[in-house]
Design a protein around this motif. Structure first.
Motif, PDB file in Angstrom:
ATOM      1  N   PRO A   9     -29.231 -33.808  45.560  1.00 38.52           N
ATOM      2  CA  PRO A   9     -28.869 -32.870  46.617  1.00 38.52           C
ATOM      3  C   PRO A   9     -27.600 -32.097  46.271  1.00 38.52           C
ATOM      4  O   PRO A   9     -26.753 -32.572  45.523  1.00 38.52           O
ATOM      5  N   ARG A  11     -24.185 -30.461  47.552  1.00 40.54           N
ATOM      6  CA  ARG A  11     -23.242 -30.683  48.655  1.00 40.54           C
ATOM      7  C   ARG A  11     -21.924 -30.007  48.385  1.00 40.54           C
ATOM      8  O   ARG A  11     -21.516 -29.970  47.236  1.00 40.54           O
ATOM      9  N   PRO A  12     -21.226 -29.552  49.384  1.00 38.20           N
ATOM     10  CA  PRO A  12     -21.716 -29.347  50.747  1.00 38.20           C
ATOM     11  C   PRO A  12     -22.624 -28.124  50.789  1.00 38.20           C
ATOM     12  O   PRO A  12     -22.490 -27.228  49.952  1.00 38.20           O
ATOM     13  N   ASN A  13     -23.497 -28.080  51.716  1.00 44.00           N
ATOM     14  CA  ASN A  13     -24.404 -26.951  51.848  1.00 44.00           C
ATOM     15  C   ASN A  13     -24.704 -26.760  53.327  1.00 44.00           C
ATOM     16  O   ASN A  13     -25.356 -27.620  53.915  1.00 44.00           O
ATOM     17  N   SER A  15     -21.435 -23.849  52.302  1.00 43.17           N
ATOM     18  CA  SER A  15     -20.054 -24.029  51.873  1.00 43.17           C
ATOM     19  C   SER A  15     -19.336 -22.686  51.794  1.00 43.17           C
ATOM     20  O   SER A  15     -19.953 -21.666  51.503  1.00 43.17           O
ATOM     21  N   PHE A  19     -20.003 -25.827  45.225  1.00 43.73           N
ATOM     22  CA  PHE A  19     -21.040 -26.825  45.435  1.00 43.73           C
ATOM     23  C   PHE A  19     -21.015 -27.827  44.295  1.00 43.73           C
ATOM     24  O   PHE A  19     -20.732 -27.476  43.154  1.00 43.73           O
ATOM     25  N   PHE A  21     -23.345 -31.158  42.506  1.00 41.80           N
ATOM     26  CA  PHE A  21     -24.653 -31.790  42.437  1.00 41.80           C
ATOM     27  C   PHE A  21     -24.755 -32.561  41.136  1.00 41.80           C
ATOM     28  O   PHE A  21     -23.898 -32.438  40.258  1.00 41.80           O
ATOM     29  N   SER A  59     -21.149 -28.557  38.859  1.00 42.35           N
ATOM     30  CA  SER A  59     -20.656 -27.850  40.036  1.00 42.35           C
ATOM     31  C   SER A  59     -20.725 -26.352  39.798  1.00 42.35           C
ATOM     32  O   SER A  59     -20.798 -25.879  38.662  1.00 42.35           O
ATOM     33  N   ARG A  88     -33.067 -25.501  44.149  1.00 43.65           N
ATOM     34  CA  ARG A  88     -32.503 -25.848  45.452  1.00 43.65           C
ATOM     35  C   ARG A  88     -31.817 -24.602  46.029  1.00 43.65           C
ATOM     36  O   ARG A  88     -31.163 -23.847  45.301  1.00 43.65           O
ATOM     37  N   VAL A  90     -28.920 -22.841  48.328  1.00 39.30           N
ATOM     38  CA  VAL A  90     -27.569 -23.085  48.836  1.00 39.30           C
ATOM     39  C   VAL A  90     -27.127 -21.842  49.601  1.00 39.30           C
ATOM     40  O   VAL A  90     -27.537 -20.722  49.295  1.00 39.30           O
TER      41      VAL A  90
END
Length: 94
Positions: A9, A11-13, A15, A19, A21, A59, A88, A90
Motif C-alpha cells: 500500500p 501511504r499516506p494517501n 498526501s 508517499f 511504499f 518513496s 496504485r 495516489v
C-alpha cells in the motif's frame, strides 16, 4: 512464501507532501517504478534496474523529473518487475 512478489500500500494517501511504499520481490529481477499523471504523461521514474529479492522501500517526494513539486491531482504509481505489474492510485493535495 518464496517467489512471492507484491507492491504494498501507498501511504499516506492522500498526501500534501510525498508517499512511501514497499516493493517485495521473490527473486532477482529487473524493476522499474514510475509516476504518471492522469493524462498518461510520465512525471518521474523512481527506480530502474535489477534488484535482489527482498523488500525495497521506495518513496516519491511529490516532484517531477526536474525536482519541481507537481500540482494537486490524481497520479499513478506504476511498478513493473519481471513479468509482473501493479498500479496504485495516489492523490496529491494542495
Amino acid at each position: 512464501i518464496a517467489g512471492m512478489s507484491a507492491l504494498g500500500p501507498i501511504r499516506p494517501n492522500p498526501s500534501r507532501a510525498g508517499f512511501q511504499f514497499a516493493l517485495t520481490i521473490g527473486a532477482r529481477l529487473p524493476v522499474r517504478v514510475e509516476v504518471w499523471d492522469a493524462a498518461g504523461r510520465l512525471v518521474r521514474r523512481i527506480t530502474e534496474g535489477d534488484r535482489d529479492s527482498g523488500r525495497h522501500d521506495l518513496s516519491w517526494d511529490g516532484s517531477d523529473r526536474r525536482g519541481v513539486p507537481v500540482p494537486p491531482g490524481l497520479y499513478l504509481i506504476d511498478a513493473r518487475w519481471g513479468d509482473a505489474r501493479a498500479t496504485r492510485r495516489v492523490v496529491r493535495l494542495r
